[in-house]
Each structure stands twice: as structure tokens, then as C-alpha cells.
Design an enzyme around this catalytic site. Structure first.
Site, PDB file in Angstrom:
ATOM      1  N   CYS A 118       0.833  -1.203   0.000  1.00  0.00           N
ATOM      2  CA  CYS A 118       0.000   0.000   0.000  1.00  0.00           C
ATOM      3  C   CYS A 118       0.877   1.265   0.000  1.00  0.00           C
ATOM      4  O   CYS A 118       1.650   1.494  -0.923  1.00  0.00           O
ATOM      5  CB  CYS A 118      -0.951  -0.062   1.192  1.00  0.00           C
ATOM      6  SG  CYS A 118      -2.171   1.252   1.315  1.00  0.00           S
ATOM      7  N   HIS A 119       0.797   2.097   1.045  1.00  0.00           N
ATOM      8  CA  HIS A 119       1.625   3.297   1.147  1.00  0.00           C
ATOM      9  C   HIS A 119       3.012   3.014   1.734  1.00  0.00           C
ATOM     10  O   HIS A 119       3.826   3.930   1.851  1.00  0.00           O
ATOM     11  CB  HIS A 119       0.934   4.351   2.021  1.00  0.00           C
ATOM     12  CG  HIS A 119      -0.238   5.022   1.373  1.00  0.00           C
ATOM     13  ND1 HIS A 119      -1.443   4.384   1.173  1.00  0.00           N
ATOM     14  CD2 HIS A 119      -0.407   6.282   0.895  1.00  0.00           C
ATOM     15  CE1 HIS A 119      -2.298   5.210   0.598  1.00  0.00           C
ATOM     16  NE2 HIS A 119      -1.698   6.372   0.420  1.00  0.00           N
TER      17      HIS A 119
END
Length: 388
Positions: A118-119
Site C-alpha cells: 500500500c503506502h
């Protein structure tokens, strides 16, 4: 096999299900795992989810309160063998924390295994990673590219489209539903350094696991159990009373609090309904717990399914309040455990075991008390599935 020491970096706003899956899977492998954060305290994790068909998350809820084992200032990265970077909004802040970035840089420069989701890759960019192939959530891709990396849209949907990207010592995945891919490939990187066999023992061809859940099922138990079965290679089916979206919950008692307040957790989407399940088509039954058990145990189709597994001797794995469903399905005279509030119900027709962190195995049934022992639950259930 050598014992690995694994470091996970997190803070408030880190996605709860990323952190859960990373943490409990490392425990299941028998590794020494440390969650580090800016401060040593309970972290307020987040749940991010999108309505069907929407391209970004549209809802944020508070996830589990998860204790950090150490502050960044207490961490010597040279003492660890691998690094996991869960996503969410946490990395947006952590990339500006000099101590955090220095820890990440150590793993980048030393070539030790790194897994980011994800991030999470934002921390790799902050640590100076350039010239690599990586993936991440779509809205962060521009930052990977601006830092001189190649963004790979690894959604795993189109033919020949990957669901993960490995470049040297770094594996990246986009987001849910690829938690299990993220950890599987991270473990394979560790295997290259002598910490684990490259591939888990393969399940028998075509083995299938049925999972039963409904509104008010524990979100953490459901998601961890489902992801773990997928990582192990089993075809996994989620059955519910209806085909509608399931609203799971997080209960403060799961977090070690004495008072009983719930908050809404993750969304889950069933594959089929209880009435449409033919249990003879499945090889194992996995039962996450919490308050859904109160009404699921009264449904004839649920009891029918449980009776099939109990009578046929196929593996059953229950956690938390799942013993209530087993009892309603006719299970008697067994040794079982569950969360403390149902010990009296278990004792009326079975033998209650105050097991703590240990699984209770009686024939084809394994039961576990609850969080924080997800890894104990799935490890014992998988041992049954691989044996049968």
C-alpha cells in the site's frame, strides 16, 4: 532453520489489517517480531475500505489498538533480519521521521529482505530507493516514479498481470486482497537467507476450506483466517446468512479491555449463503468468533453444516465464541476453550479448558481463546488440514 528477527514499523493511522497479518504471521513462523513506532504505546490503527467499484477508499474507521513494543530510538536495525512496512496513512507521516528513515535505509543498503504494501513504499522512497521496480496503491505511484523508480500496476486481475513485484531484496504489493501474497513472498526472500523453506508444505490438490461468518463476527479473526487459508493454498469460501455485505466488529475485550463496547470493523463480502452450502464439498471448517455466534447458532443451515463436519471427522477450527456454534451443532463431550464469557456454556455439555495462549485439540476440533492468538488458531488448524 535459523530464527529470524523481524521488525515492523508503524504508527497511528497504519492500516490495522496490514499490521495484524504481518505481526501474527511472523509469530506463526516462530520468529522474534518487534513492532516499533515513534513512541512505545498503544497505536490507533485505521481501517480503510471502499464501496464496490470505487477506485479509492471512501470510509475510515478506527482499527485495533495495537501495542508498540519499542520506540524508534530504542531500535538497532543491525539486530534484525527483515523489515515489514504496512501501509495506510502511517507512512505519510513516518517518512518525515528521521529515526524511522534511518532504520529503513539500513535495510535498503544491507540488502536484507523488505516487504512493503500500500503506502509502505513511501518509506522506501524517503530512504533513497531509486531505480527499482515496485508497486503500491495507485494514488502513491507518482511518488515512486518521481524518485526514479518504475511503477508496476500489479493488480493481479488481467491475464499475466502480477499480484506482487520483487526487485532484489524488496517485495511490494498493492493492497488488500494481497496480504497473503505480500507475506508469502517476504518469507521466500527470507528463505534465500536461510530463515525458512522457500515454499510451505503444499495442501492436497483441490482441498477446500469453508468459513462461516455474519454481521458482528470479529473483523480481525475473519480477515486473518481467510488470508491465512489463501496463503496456504486452499480454495476458501465465505458463507453467510445472506449475500449482502458483512459488517464485522471490533470489541474492546479483544484488545484486553474489561468493558464491553463494540465498534464497526471491516467489510467482508460472502461468496455464498448458508442454505446453498453443500458441506460434503469441503475438507475443513473455519469458525471465527465474536457476537455473530449468538444468532448463527440458531440457524438450521449453520447447524446442519457443523453436524456434517463433526460427524465426518473433518477438521474444524474455532476461536473466541465459535464454541457456541459447535455446541448448537451437537458437539458434546469434547475438550474446548473460548473467550472467558462463554466458559459456562462450554462446561454444560463439554469440558472447558482455560488454555490461555495454547490451542485445545480434541479429535478433529481445535479451539483457541481469541486475540492475540490468531496465529495459534490457524497453525493448529492447518496442521490438521495437512495431516488429513
Amino acid at each position: 532453520m535459523k530464527m529470524a528477527r523481524i521488525l515492523i514499523l508503524a504508527r497511528d493511522g497504519t492500516v490495522s489489517d496490514h499490521l495484524d497479518y504481518a505481526y501474527f504471521r511472523m509469530l506463526e513462523e516462530g520468529f522474534d517480531v518487534t513492532i516499533a513506532a515513534p513512541e512505545k504505546r498503544d497505536l490507533r490503527t485505521a481501517i480503510h475500505q471502499a464501496s464496490a467499484g470505487e477506485y479509492i477508499y471512501t470510509h475510515e474507521r478506527q482499527g485495533y489498538l495495537t501495542p508498540a513494543d519499542a520506540s524508534f530510538a530504542e531500535i538497532d536495525p543491525a539486530a534484525f533480519d527483515g523489515l515489514l512496512l504496512p501501509g495506510g496513512r502511517g507512512p505519510e507521516y513516518l517518512r518525515n521521521d528521521a529515526l524511522c528513515v534511518a532504520i529503513v535505509r539500513h535495510f535498503v543498503e544491507s540488502g536484507k529482505p523488505i516487504g512493503a504494501i500500500c503506502h509502505g513504499p513511501l518509506l522506501l522512497v524517503a530512504a533513497g530507493v531509486s531505480g527499482r521496480r515496485m508497486t503500491c496503491t495507485d494514488d502513491s505511484a507518482i511518488e515512486l516514479v518521481e524518485a526514479g523508480n518504475r511503477f508496476v500496476p500489479a493488480r493481479g486481475k488481467a491475464e499475466n498481470e502480477p499480484d506482487h513485484v520483487v526487485d532484489g531484496n524488496i517485495v511490494t504489493v498493492r493492497r488488500r486482497p494481497f496480504h497473503y501474497v505480500w507475506i508469502r513472498e517476504f518469507l521466500n526472500l527470507l528463505a534465500g537467507r536461510g530463515f525458512k523453506w522457500p515454499v510451505e508444505p503444499a495442501p492436497a490438490a483441490g482441498k477446500r476450506v469453508l468459513v462461516i461468518a455474519g454481521d458482528f463476527t470479529s473483523g480481525g479473526q475473519l480477515l486473518y483466517g481467510m488470508d491465512r487459508m489463501r496463503e496456504a493454498g486452499f480454495e476458501t469460501t465465505l458463507a453467510s446468512p445472506d449475500r449482502k455485505r458483512i459488517e464485522t466488529v471490533i470489541d474492546m475485550r479483544e484488545e484486553g479491555r474489561d468493558y464491553d463496547f463494540e465498534r464497526l470493523g471491516y467489510w467482508a463480502y460472502p461468496d455464498t449463503t448458508l442454505k446453498d452450502v453443500d458441506p460434503a464439498r469441503f475438507d475443513g471448517l473455519l469458525l471465527p468468533g465474536w457476537r455473530a455466534a449468538e444468532y448463527l447458532r440458531n440457524m438450521e443451515d449453520c447447524k446442519r453444516i457443523v453436524r456434517h463436519f463433526a460427524d465426518s471427522g473433518k477438521p474444524i477450527g474455532g476461536i473466541c465464541q465459535a464454541a457456541r456454534i459447535l455446541i448448537a451443532g451437537g458437539v458434546k463431550g469434547r475438550r474446548m476453550t473460548g473467550c472467558d464469557v462463554i466458559r459456562g456454556e462450554i462446561a454444560r455439555s463439554n469440558s472447558y479448558v482455560a488454555a490461555g495462549a495454547e490451542p485445545v485439540v480434541d479429535g478433529n476440533i481445535v479451539t483457541v481463546s481469541g486475540r492475540p492468538h490468531y496465529h495459534v488458531w490457524t497453525k493448529a488448524f492447518l496442521a490438521m488440514m495437512r495431516r488429513d
